[in-house]
Design an enzyme around this catalytic site. Structure first.
Site, PDB file in Angstrom:
ATOM      1  N   ASP A  76      40.039  43.739  45.022  1.00 37.99           N
ATOM      2  CA  ASP A  76      39.966  42.658  46.017  1.00 37.99           C
ATOM      3  C   ASP A  76      39.645  43.289  47.743  1.00 37.99           C
ATOM      4  O   ASP A  76      39.972  43.883  47.771  1.00 37.99           O
ATOM      5  CB  ASP A  76      41.211  42.545  45.546  1.00 37.99           C
ATOM      6  CG  ASP A  76      41.695  41.070  46.337  1.00 37.99           C
ATOM      7  OD1 ASP A  76      41.584  39.700  46.875  1.00 37.99           O
ATOM      8  OD2 ASP A  76      42.569  40.919  47.967  1.00 37.99           O
ATOM      9  N   GLU A 120      34.975  42.833  45.067  1.00 37.46           N
ATOM     10  CA  GLU A 120      34.426  41.402  45.995  1.00 37.46           C
ATOM     11  C   GLU A 120      33.997  41.458  47.139  1.00 37.46           C
ATOM     12  O   GLU A 120      34.442  40.898  47.769  1.00 37.46           O
ATOM     13  CB  GLU A 120      35.999  41.102  46.406  1.00 37.46           C
ATOM     14  CG  GLU A 120      36.516  39.325  46.597  1.00 37.46           C
ATOM     15  CD  GLU A 120      37.609  38.584  46.984  1.00 37.46           C
ATOM     16  OE1 GLU A 120      37.772  37.433  47.394  1.00 37.46           O
ATOM     17  OE2 GLU A 120      38.042  39.858  47.505  1.00 37.46           O
TER      18      GLU A 120
END
Length: 594
Positions: free
Chosen positions: A227, A305
């Site tokens: 992330d 990401e």
């Protein structure tokens, strides 16, 4: 690479001319499982409630593994499942080494992982490296005093001129610095004030995080989706930014842009605003260090990401990054997809392979975003075909396969998404909207709309939870109108049955899993390309009629026959000496070149 057009076509009728093919993408030189897999993202709170408390959990997920195996996916991405105070619904982690009790126990997780592996399904976890919760024990120690041994595990700084250390902004608006009265210093948070950023320049912090990575790898997980990796380092000199625009102003301009040019200009504004807080060069060394750690375990994968191609490094950083630009449209056209693929494959380093997706937990659902009146299901099928036939590793989002749609909440008290709540407050404060007006736009641009419970049946709570349970978000009422698994399993024409059929064709067709790409350039109406896998001596023609009108292609594909593998029309069989292909409105056609 130089163009090598192995096929050519012309197109007549409403669609106009299709030019000779241009080879864009190479096949991966040595395909691994993750080059060829189809991933399916599960949002744990919303997939399956196994204990009747209105919240999804691992017991519920385990009970649905046969469904996932029958669907035909190869791997699962599980959004954060760690203990969390849920200020950002799990992306604020308070313990990296176990499972949030709302989702079950560590033994429940092991049972789920073993069950997935027994069915040939890999599992990757969401790993949040940039920040923790402010309730993590590390941060609790860090804020005890300015001399605490964990103080420098986070980014603490003295103020300046009676205020924060600089004028950096949080991505949720307002200052990125929070004053801690106990010590008189500020800590940095790129996102919510409840999410203090970690200091990745501290070696002890690094080793503590790598221990968490090893913990899950030792349990047998197959990798991680990482992330917000662009946020991991900040400019050490803390220079002020120079933008005069607020975060909300820029996000609002991005959300309401009416052209690619407007969206690009707004993206440039956001990039400038956060220039000192994002994509610092040290992140690449960190990704190489993590790649070395993970590579010590066979067959593991790292997915970032990010859409920045430099994160592949020299095949020593990430294995996959997302082709996010493909998502940044509300209307799929052939020209948009061709431009995207041309840019993607021109920029990718040799040997790189992207992750292809059109939806996730932060975006509007595919069926809602690309809907157009009565054609919404046809367009949902076309969107699925784009993801599952272009080169790259497909990522599907739970519920796409049954056509789940956005559900716009009508009461701000129902909001669970911190972004949606911030958007609501900012719309009132910066746009001067009334509360009802702010509710309309924050429901639309917030993220709760695409996180509602999975719709298994047409019964109460969509079969996600038993009748009478209060689900954590309301279920979409359209589960009673055929948008559910049970009814679609028995309907041969349903979206679910379409997904299962297309996934079976992809699994048994090497050219679709790992072949190169030759794009046939033409109009907005028809997307046509060839995928070829040389080791398997197989080539496939893929034609997607993205329009609501029949189309006609005149073909010169250098083959004696087209052997139909998939069509949303009636079965075509083998087309001998193909020179002409008539496509029904919204038709998807895949054929092997013989």
């Amino acid at each position: 690479m130089p163009p090598r057009p192995p096929v050519a076509a012309t197109q007549t009728g409403d669609a106009g001319l299709v030019a000779a093919g241009v080879r864009l993408a190479d096949a991966p030189p040595a395909p691994t499982w993750w080059h060829e897999a189809v991933f399916y993202q599960i949002y744990p709170r919303s997939f399956a409630d196994g204990n009747g408390d209105g919240i999804g959990d691992f017991v519920g997920m385990t009970a649905r593994l046969d469904y996932l195996a029958d669907l035909g996916i190869d791997a699962l991405w599980i959004s954060p499942h760690y203990p969390s105070p849920l200020r950002d619904l799990g992306y604020d982690i308070s313990d990296y080494l176990t499972v949030d009790p709302q989702y079950g126990s560590l033994d429940d997780f092991r049972g789920f992982l073993d069950g997935a592996h027994a069915r040939g399904i890999r599992v990757i976890l969401d790993l949040v490296l940039n920040h923790t919760s402010d309730q993590h024990p590390w941060f609790a120690e860090s804020r005890l005093s300015a001399t605490n041994t964990k103080r420098d595990w986070y980014l603490w700084r003295d103020g300046r001129d009676g205020g924060p250390p600089n004028n950096w902004m949080s991505q949720f608006g307002g200052s990125a610095w929070q004053l801690d009265p106990a010590t008189g210093q500020y800590y940095y948070h790129a996102f919510l004030v409840d999410q203090p950023d970690l200091n990745w320049r501290h070696p002890e912090l690094r080793e503590a995080m790598w221990q968490a990575v090893r913990f899950w790898l030792d349990l047998g997980v197959d990798g991680f989706r990482l992330d917000a990796i662009g946020n991991l380092f900040k400019a050490p000199e803390l220079p002020d930014h120079v933008s005069a625009r607020s975060v909300f102003e820029l996000w609002w301009a991005w959300q309401t842009a009416t052209s690619d040019e407007e969206r690009s200009a707004t993206t440039a504004g956001l990039t400038e605003l956060f220039r000192h807080q994002l994509d610092q060069p040290e992140v690449h060394e960190l990704m190489r260090e993590l790649r070395r750690l993970v590579s010590a375990y066979p067959d593991r994968v790292l997915v970032g990401e990010t859409d920045r191609v430099e994160f592949y490094g020299h095949d020593d950083e990430l294995n996959l990054t997302f082709n996010f630009p493909l998502m940044q449209t509300d209307r799929l056209t052939a020209s948009w997809i061709r431009r995207n693929q041309t840019r993607q494959w021109t920029e990718l380093p040799p040997g790189a392979w992207p992750a292809t997706t059109l939806g996730n937990h932060d975006t509007s659902r595919i069926r809602s975003r690309f809907s157009a009146g009565d054609d919404d299901l046809a367009r949902a099928r076309l969107a699925a075909a784009v993801v599952l036939t272009l080169p790259g590793t497909p990522f599907l989002y739970y519920g796409e396969e049954i056509g789940m749609t956005d559900f716009l909440l009508e009461d701000v008290e129902q909001f669970r998404d911190a972004w949606g709540l911030w958007f609501h407050r900012s719309a009132e404060a910066e746009l001067g909207l009334s509360a009802p007006e702010a509710l309309v736009i924050s429901s639309r641009f917030g993220r709760d709309k695409s996180r509602t419970p999975m719709q298994w049946t047409n019964a109460a709570n969509a079969g996600f939870s038993p009748e009478g349970a209060a689900t954590w978000l309301p279920t979409n009422p359209n589960h009673r109108s055929g948008v559910n698994v049970a009814e679609q399993l028995t309907d041969a024409g349903s979206l679910l049955r379409f997904y299962r059929r297309l996934l079976r064709v992809r699994r048994r067709t090497p050219a679709l899993r790992r072949g190169d790409l030759t794009m046939l350039v033409g109009s907005d109406d028809v997307l046509a390309f060839v995928r070829r896998s040389l080791p398997d001596h197989q080539a496939c023609l893929v034609v997607l009629n993205l329009s609501d009108r029949p189309q006609r292609l005149r073909l010169d594909v250098g083959t004696d026959a087209l052997d139909t593998l998939f069509s949303t029309r009636s079965q075509r069989g083998v087309i001998e000496r193909p020179t002409d292909l008539r496509m029904a409105a919204h038709e998807i056609y895949i054929a092997e070149l013989e």
